[in-house]
Design an enzyme around this catalytic site. Structure first.
Site, PDB file in Angstrom:
ATOM      1  CB  VAL A   1      44.480  42.595  38.887  1.00 54.37           C
ATOM      2  CG1 VAL A   1      44.309  42.377  37.324  1.00 54.37           C
ATOM      3  CG2 VAL A   1      45.211  41.488  39.542  1.00 54.37           C
TER       4      VAL A   1
ATOM      5  NE  ARG B   1      40.419  31.889  47.999  1.00 50.76           N
ATOM      6  CZ  ARG B   1      40.321  33.149  48.680  1.00 50.76           C
ATOM      7  NH1 ARG B   1      39.927  34.201  47.888  1.00 50.76           N
ATOM      8  NH2 ARG B   1      40.795  33.269  49.490  1.00 50.76           N
TER       9      ARG B   1
ATOM     10  CG  HIS C   1      37.246  41.420  48.764  1.00 48.18           C
ATOM     11  ND1 HIS C   1      37.137  40.495  47.830  1.00 48.18           N
ATOM     12  CD2 HIS C   1      38.326  41.149  49.364  1.00 48.18           C
ATOM     13  CE1 HIS C   1      38.405  40.145  47.405  1.00 48.18           C
ATOM     14  NE2 HIS C   1      39.175  40.200  48.700  1.00 48.18           N
TER      15      HIS C   1
ATOM     16  N   GLY D   1      42.903  37.734  45.419  1.00 46.25           N
ATOM     17  CA  GLY D   1      41.526  37.377  45.807  1.00 46.25           C
ATOM     18  C   GLY D   1      40.733  38.606  45.261  1.00 46.25           C
TER      19      GLY D   1
HETATM   20  P1  ADP Z   1      45.390  40.544  47.637  1.00 45.59           P
HETATM   21  O1  ADP Z   1      45.036  41.830  48.582  1.00 45.59           O
HETATM   22  O2  ADP Z   1      44.097  39.449  47.442  1.00 45.59           O
HETATM   23  O3  ADP Z   1      46.669  39.671  47.904  1.00 45.59           O
HETATM   24  P2  ADP Z   1      46.373  42.350  45.876  1.00 45.59           P
HETATM   25  O4  ADP Z   1      45.137  43.639  45.567  1.00 45.59           O
HETATM   26  O5  ADP Z   1      47.269  42.843  46.312  1.00 45.59           O
HETATM   27  O6  ADP Z   1      45.767  40.981  46.362  1.00 45.59           O
HETATM   28  O7  ADP Z   1      46.662  42.156  44.083  1.00 45.59           O
HETATM   29  C1  ADP Z   1      47.655  41.419  43.970  1.00 45.59           C
HETATM   30  C2  ADP Z   1      47.545  40.931  42.502  1.00 45.59           C
HETATM   31  O8  ADP Z   1      47.827  42.219  41.826  1.00 45.59           O
HETATM   32  C3  ADP Z   1      48.481  40.049  41.775  1.00 45.59           C
HETATM   33  O9  ADP Z   1      48.024  39.171  40.988  1.00 45.59           O
HETATM   34  C4  ADP Z   1      49.488  40.892  41.135  1.00 45.59           C
HETATM   35  O10 ADP Z   1      50.257  40.228  40.082  1.00 45.59           O
HETATM   36  C5  ADP Z   1      48.361  41.921  40.530  1.00 45.59           C
HETATM   37  N1  ADP Z   1      49.185  43.266  40.165  1.00 45.59           N
HETATM   38  C6  ADP Z   1      49.936  44.009  40.686  1.00 45.59           C
HETATM   39  N2  ADP Z   1      50.584  45.201  39.891  1.00 45.59           N
HETATM   40  C7  ADP Z   1      50.167  44.566  38.745  1.00 45.59           C
HETATM   41  C8  ADP Z   1      50.083  45.258  37.458  1.00 45.59           C
HETATM   42  N3  ADP Z   1      51.015  46.156  37.207  1.00 45.59           N
HETATM   43  N4  ADP Z   1      49.702  44.542  36.278  1.00 45.59           N
HETATM   44  C9  ADP Z   1      48.782  43.616  36.362  1.00 45.59           C
HETATM   45  N5  ADP Z   1      48.711  42.892  37.592  1.00 45.59           N
HETATM   46  C10 ADP Z   1      49.449  43.382  38.646  1.00 45.59           C
END
Ligand code: ADP
Length: 406
Positions: free
Chosen positions: A331, A239, A178, A210
């Protein structure tokens, strides 16, 4: 300058086309299921999404489809392929590479040589670069590595206390991931606070599916929670993050599992998924239930928050202080609950506190600190693609072979 940013997985290509004149996003999209039945391209022009269903056998065919969409009269955003000036590639593992690099045969070899450190990610990244060079042979291609930013970590932070023989033979150390996101957050934080980055101690919390945390001291990464692989550190969607390493041989012996099977369990069947008894890995599902006091999800969420808080505490110690804690990624950007609990439950002693009203925000840049807090807490949406495009532009414009990151 128009820069195409691409991120290739084994069966997918994510892309964005950016006009670097004003850092405007012209188009973005996702091609999925390459080489699998049902391949389809989801291509966005402005807010409008277009879906093209077409069997795509490999990455070269995939990139041709993407280019066709970008130059299409109706759904395209440029009139000619020649309007694309350069391509920026996301590469997961650069090993000891500490810069963003113009792609040459040596760089391709280095990505290949680092495959043993990222067997799932580097091969498709390499395939993507080769395919893009075939489809767009006359423009520069730049590789931006997830690991490169963390090469400034000091020996205390990157060394594992295992025999030197193995560290040397297999290049075993903390690399971190990251990096492009943490670097973006460092710069965005300095811009937001209008303070030079070399005067700031920042803890960047990239909390997505992640997740990793980075201690940024004076603009340099000095520690980060992911390690040799992305498995170390925080609890993630599937993970485990940190565990006692003795659990690995114990499970192998007691359950008769192979190294691959244990690795699969720790990477794909652990984390929030395991803590919710194999029910949820999406944080929204866990949070919604934690908020109404469903015991399993409430406990899982508490365990998740606690690990984040421990790392923030550790990095405040690593930097001998902290000026600002930043939340980003899925998140981090979207969860008031997580931010409130991590900061207000655990960080009072540091002088950090979240204002509950300001904290009620999603996906925006905002200072959510309580008025009397001495450590700022910010929410800043990350933008790894923009960072890749910026590096690409800088290398191409200045005719460089490499761009040092700090
Ligand atoms: P990655 O790039 O690692 O796949 P992201 O940065 O896209 O991950 O984040 C995905 C995560 O963000 C998921 O667990 C999703 O549930 C969480 N997420 C998205 N919107 C919300 C929200 N409104 N509240 C809490 N968690 C959220």
């Amino acid at each position: 300058m128009k820069v195409l940013v691409i991120n290739c997985g084994s069966s997918s290509i994510k892309y964005q086309l950016l006009d670097m004149e004003n850092e405007e996003l012209l188009s973005k999209g996702l091609l999925e299921k390459i080489g699998i039945n049902g391949s389809n391209l989801q291509h966005k022009k402005g807010s409008k999404k277009h879906v093209i269903e077409k069997e795509i056998k490999n990455h070269v065919e995939g990139l041709k489809l993407i280019i066709n969409a970008l130059v299409d009269k109706e759904i395209g955003v440029v009139s000619d392929i020649n309007e694309i000036d350069a391509v920026g590639h996301r590469v997961v593992h650069g090993g000891k590479i500490a810069s963003s690099l113009r792609v040459t045969d040596e760089v391709l070899k280095a990505v290949q040589d680092n495959t043993f450190l990222a067997p799932l990610h580097n091969p498709p990244n390499l395939q993507g670069i080769k395919a893009a060079k075939e489809v767009l042979p006359d423009i520069p291609h730049i590789a931006v590595f997830d690991t490169a930013y963390h090469q400034t970590m000091p020996v205390e932070a990157y060394t594992y206390a295992i025999p030197k023989e193995f560290r040397d033979k297999y290049s075993i150390r903390r690399y971190g991931f990251h990096g492009t996101s943490h670097r973006y957050i460092g710069k965005a934080t300095s811009d937001f606070l209008k303070k030079p980055i070399d005067e700031l101690k920042i803890i960047s919390c990239h909390i997505g599916n992640g997740a990793s945390i980075c201690a940024i001291d004076g603009g340099k990464s000095v520690d980060t929670s992911m390690g040799l692989t992305p498995l170390e550190g925080l609890i993630m969607g599937t993970r485990s993050g940190d565990i006692d390493p003795a659990i690995v041989p114990f499970l192998q012996e007691e359950e008769g599992l192979s190294p691959e099977e244990v690795s699969n369990i720790l990477n794909k069947k652990s984390g929030m998924y395991a803590l919710t008894n194999n029910k949820f890995l999406d944080m929204r599902d866990v949070e919604n239930r934690a908020l109404v006091n469903e015991p399993l999800c409430k406990t899982a969420h508490s365990i998740y928050e606690y690990r984040i808080a421990k790392y923030i505490g550790a990095y405040a110690a690593a930097m001998n202080g902290v000026d600002v804690i930043v939340f980003t990624a899925g998140v981090g950007e979207n969860s008031p609950l997580l931010r409130r609990n991590v900061i207000n439950k655990y960080m009072g002693y540091l002088g950090a506190g979240v204002d509950l009203e300001k904290n009620e925000c999603r996906g925006v840049s905002r200072d959510i600190s309580a008025d009397d807090a001495s450590v700022r807490v910010l929410v800043i949406p990350t933008n790894e693609e923009l960072m890749i495009a910026r590096d690409t532009e800088e290398i191409v414009k200045n005719n460089l072979e490499e761009l040092h990151l700090s």
